[in-house]
Design a protein around this motif. Structure first.
Motif, PDB file in Angstrom:
ATOM      1  N   ARG A   1      -6.162  14.383   2.127  1.00  0.00           N
ATOM      2  CA  ARG A   1      -5.995  12.929   2.047  1.00  0.00           C
ATOM      3  C   ARG A   1      -6.919  12.369   0.980  1.00  0.00           C
ATOM      4  NH1 ARG A   1      -3.431  10.282   6.619  1.00  0.00           N
ATOM      5  NH2 ARG A   1      -2.101  11.917   7.431  1.00  0.00           N
TER       6      ARG A   1
ATOM      7  N   PHE B   1      -6.709   9.458  -2.372  1.00  0.00           N
ATOM      8  CA  PHE B   1      -5.874   8.545  -3.144  1.00  0.00           C
ATOM      9  C   PHE B   1      -5.824   9.081  -4.570  1.00  0.00           C
ATOM     10  CE2 PHE B   1      -4.783   4.786  -5.572  1.00  0.00           C
ATOM     11  CZ  PHE B   1      -3.701   4.328  -4.840  1.00  0.00           C
TER      12      PHE B   1
ATOM     13  N   ALA C   1     -10.484   3.129  -5.370  1.00  0.00           N
ATOM     14  CA  ALA C   1      -9.485   3.088  -4.288  1.00  0.00           C
ATOM     15  C   ALA C   1     -10.096   2.485  -3.023  1.00  0.00           C
ATOM     16  CB  ALA C   1      -8.952   4.492  -4.004  1.00  0.00           C
TER      17      ALA C   1
ATOM     18  N   ASN D   1     -12.351   7.423  -6.489  1.00  0.00           N
ATOM     19  CA  ASN D   1     -12.474   7.186  -5.044  1.00  0.00           C
ATOM     20  C   ASN D   1     -13.068   5.809  -4.764  1.00  0.00           C
ATOM     21  OD1 ASN D   1     -11.405   9.651  -4.415  1.00  0.00           O
ATOM     22  ND2 ASN D   1     -13.383  10.678  -4.214  1.00  0.00           N
TER      23      ASN D   1
ATOM     24  N   TYR E   1       0.897   8.389  -2.095  1.00  0.00           N
ATOM     25  CA  TYR E   1      -0.258   8.221  -2.997  1.00  0.00           C
ATOM     26  C   TYR E   1      -1.468   8.980  -2.431  1.00  0.00           C
ATOM     27  CZ  TYR E   1       1.951   3.823  -4.804  1.00  0.00           C
ATOM     28  OH  TYR E   1       2.769   2.872  -5.340  1.00  0.00           O
ATOM     29  N   MET E   2      -1.520   9.001  -1.068  1.00  0.00           N
ATOM     30  CA  MET E   2      -2.649   9.628  -0.359  1.00  0.00           C
ATOM     31  C   MET E   2      -2.371  11.090  -0.007  1.00  0.00           C
ATOM     32  SD  MET E   2      -5.096   7.394   0.241  1.00  0.00           S
ATOM     33  CE  MET E   2      -6.031   8.157   1.558  1.00  0.00           C
TER      34      MET E   2
ATOM     35  N   PHE F   1      -5.309   0.236  -0.271  1.00  0.00           N
ATOM     36  CA  PHE F   1      -4.395   1.376  -0.409  1.00  0.00           C
ATOM     37  C   PHE F   1      -4.697   2.557   0.523  1.00  0.00           C
ATOM     38  CE2 PHE F   1      -3.048  -0.876  -4.138  1.00  0.00           C
ATOM     39  CZ  PHE F   1      -1.728  -0.493  -4.321  1.00  0.00           C
ATOM     40  N   PRO F   2      -5.978   2.938   0.672  1.00  0.00           N
ATOM     41  CA  PRO F   2      -6.216   4.134   1.501  1.00  0.00           C
ATOM     42  C   PRO F   2      -5.864   3.948   2.973  1.00  0.00           C
ATOM     43  CG  PRO F   2      -8.084   3.715   0.048  1.00  0.00           C
ATOM     44  CD  PRO F   2      -7.198   2.500  -0.008  1.00  0.00           C
TER      45      PRO F   2
ATOM     46  N   THR G   1       0.834  -1.215   0.000  1.00  0.00           N
ATOM     47  CA  THR G   1       0.000   0.000   0.000  1.00  0.00           C
ATOM     48  C   THR G   1       0.865   1.261   0.000  1.00  0.00           C
ATOM     49  OG1 THR G   1      -0.190  -0.179   2.396  1.00  0.00           O
ATOM     50  CG2 THR G   1      -2.025  -1.040   1.088  1.00  0.00           C
TER      51      THR G   1
END
Ligand code: N01
Length: 541
Positions: free
Chosen positions: A503, A505, A481, A478, A493-494, A486-487, A326
């Protein structure tokens, strides 16, 4: 300069991989193109990131242009993962081969790009005092180019040599007999530390967050391997374009939780041998299911324990704050083994944070470290930083930074509503850093060039994303993601590495192949989601 001399069909900001290809492609269309580049030469990221050990984590045979078949047949990559020096030599060669330098003003930073609604043109100004206008504004400013030097107390008081990995000097840095401090253990730090440790007297690594890193398995490319690749390049590229990440690698057909332990281990062994960040792609459910991810994580953590002699140090090098992958998995050469050397010390900033940087070194809550060289491997204001450092204004003087105050909003990652005839290459809202950036750049530039063909053949002056299309695309990004792990990470990335940054993604995570299909469908539907000459396009225009 006459007015005519300063009026162009397109301005291209940046001479990295995407900017160079944009110049090539637009000139092929017969356009007058003005390029601007803040550096002295071409290469973008690969011009600036000259730190010791800098290499690409995508295989060289894939991380290269496909548009010029003769070039890909003639060029000989020497290693599986190319060094920065070899990639820069390649990009220099491409620039010479296609006379791309002549389009550029180098050592010239674009300071503003303002859309003039009446004229339907962009006015672009630079820090050298130049002003030009262009019908199309192409932002090829790079996603990892705006460096982040954290605001640590006393940061600028250090009396020794100080460098950021992303702004590395052109002259060699002499580490012999020196005490070197490295702040940061992302890809840049992890690549640089083993090479510096070979040369320096002492290396002190200031680690705030440990990272997962997988040995590159780098090797020289033999004539036989290259001959086979070159004989099948077209197919290799085709597979890359329909793949998730822009290289011809596809995961196991079953999920990690659908196979037994023996098969799981066999697959992880295989992907461990392939090396590097590709490990994220061993199983299709690895980045969406915590249980699947845990199997990958446990496998890699056992490897780290095997590589590091001191069990206490090993534990400190194992991440505990994010599922594996991530944050981008680092591709390294001898990183963990470096901690077995007598001249390398790990300082765990989670236990003892840096309190200040002084003239002589770095002070933590527990100790002072005297240093001759201090290296900031502290990353970038990724994806949006290079854009927000330019004053970009669309209709009604609207600033892009204000439009993006809650996070970047694009349609397809290419266009922004309110900013006609402006295209961003490989930026937020596109697969971008999650894909092979060279094929990503080609896909974007090819799409934009076809779009220009469409506009010209239909005598349309402007194209602009609709607000509704941008809203829908942001929602789609969104949602994609949110369906992954990942989030959950505090990653760049965030935007999480930059204090105060929203914040969100930022890349589109639906896959490079899917993204290519979506972009093609939008074009085939008469540029659905775009307003052409101010009128919203529909499927039947
Ligand atoms: O930057 P990063 P990078 N005090 O943001 C630390 C690509 N790339 O330049 O995680 C102390 O990943 C920070 O700590 P934390 C690749 O996509 C590719 O290394 O915020 N530490 C982190 O350890 C990569 O992901 C290649 O807690 C501070 C480090 O600095 C991306 O570029 C090679 C700090 C920054 O890591 C970025 O990599 C190089 C502070 N105040 C780069 N602030 C290859 O192709 C930050 N840190 C292989």
């Amino acid at each position: 300069m006459t007015t005519q001399d300063s009026d162009f069909d397109a301005v291209v900001v940046g001479a990295g991989i995407s900017g160079l290809y944009a110049v090539y492609k637009f000139r092929q269309r017969g356009m007058r193109v003005q390029g601007f580049e803040s550096a002295e030469g071409v290469g973008g990221t690969w011009y600036h990131n000259r730190y010791p050990g800098a290499r690409c984590d995508v295989e060289s045979i894939d991380y290269s242009y496909s548009f010029d078949d003769q070039l890909q047949q003639e060029w000989t990559w020497t290693e599986r993962f190319a060094t920065q020096e070899e990639i820069l030599r390649y990009l220099d060669h491409v620039a010479d081969r296609h006379d791309l330098r002549s389009a550029y003003d180098f050592l010239t930073r674009v300071t503003s790009a303002v859309y003039d609604e009446k004229a339907g043109r962009w006015t672009v100004t630079t820090d050298t005092g130049k002003t030009i206008t262009a019908r199309f504004c192409i932002l090829a400013t790079g996603v990892l180019s705006a460096t982040n030097k954290p605001d640590i107390p006393g940061r600028d008081t250090f009396a020794g040599e100080s460098y950021h990995t992303g702004e590395w000097p052109h002259e060699p840095v002499d580490f012999a007999g020196k005490r070197v401090g490295v702040i940061g253990t992302g890809s840049s730090g992890i690549q640089a530390i083993p090479v510096i440790a070979e040369a320096a007297d002492q290396v002190v690594v200031f680690q705030r967050s440990p990272n997962y890193s997988i040995p590159a398995g780098n090797r020289r490319l033999t004539d036989d391997v290259l001959a086979e690749v070159k004989a099948n390049y077209a197919e290799r590229r085709r597979l890359s374009r329909i793949s998730g990440g822009g290289t011809p690698n596809s995961p196991h057909p079953k999920g990690a939780m659908e196979v037994d332990e023996a098969e799981r281990t066999r697959v992880y062994d295989e992907w461990w041998q392939r090396g590097g960040y590709l490990f994220t792609k061993a199983f299709p459910d690895q980045m969406v299911s915590k249980a699947a991810n845990d199997t990958a994580r446990v496998y890699v953590e056992a490897k780290i324990r095997e590589m590091v002699a001191d069990p206490e140090v090993a534990e400190q090098l194992i991440p505990d704050d994010h599922p594996i992958g991530t944050k981008r998995i680092v591709t390294d050469t001898g990183y963990f083994q470096t901690y077995n050397r007598d001249n390398v010390t790990l300082v765990n900033l989670r236990r003892t944070p840096i309190t200040e940087i002084t003239a002589s070194g770095v002070r933590t809550g527990e100790a002072s470290y005297d240093l001759d060289i201090l290296i900031f491997a502290t990353g970038f204001d990724a994806m949006t930083g290079s854009l927000s450092r330019i004053d970009i204004r669309g209709r009604d003087g609207r600033a892009l930074t204000a439009e993006w105050s809650a996070g970047p909003r694009t349609y397809l990652g290419l266009a922004v509503d309110g900013f006609p005839n402006m295209f961003i290459l490989s930026g937020p809202g596109s697969p971008s850093v999650l894909a092979n950036m060279v094929l990503m750049a080609e896909q974007h530039v090819d799409w934009v060039a076809s779009c220009m063909d469409h506009l010209d053949s239909h005598e349309i002056a402007t194209i602009e994303a609709t607000r509704e299309a941008a809203d829908d695309w942001v929602a789609e990004c969104n949602a994609k993601a949110a369906g992954t792990l990942f989030p959950t990470a505090n990653s760049w990335y965030m935007g999480a590495n930059i204090p105060g940054k929203p914040r969100v993604f930022m890349p589109y995570i639906g896959g490079f192949g899917n993204y290519n299909t979506i972009c093609a469908e939008v074009a085939a539907a008469g540029y659905k989601g775009f307003a052409l000459d101010g009128r919203a396009a529909s499927a039947d225009n």
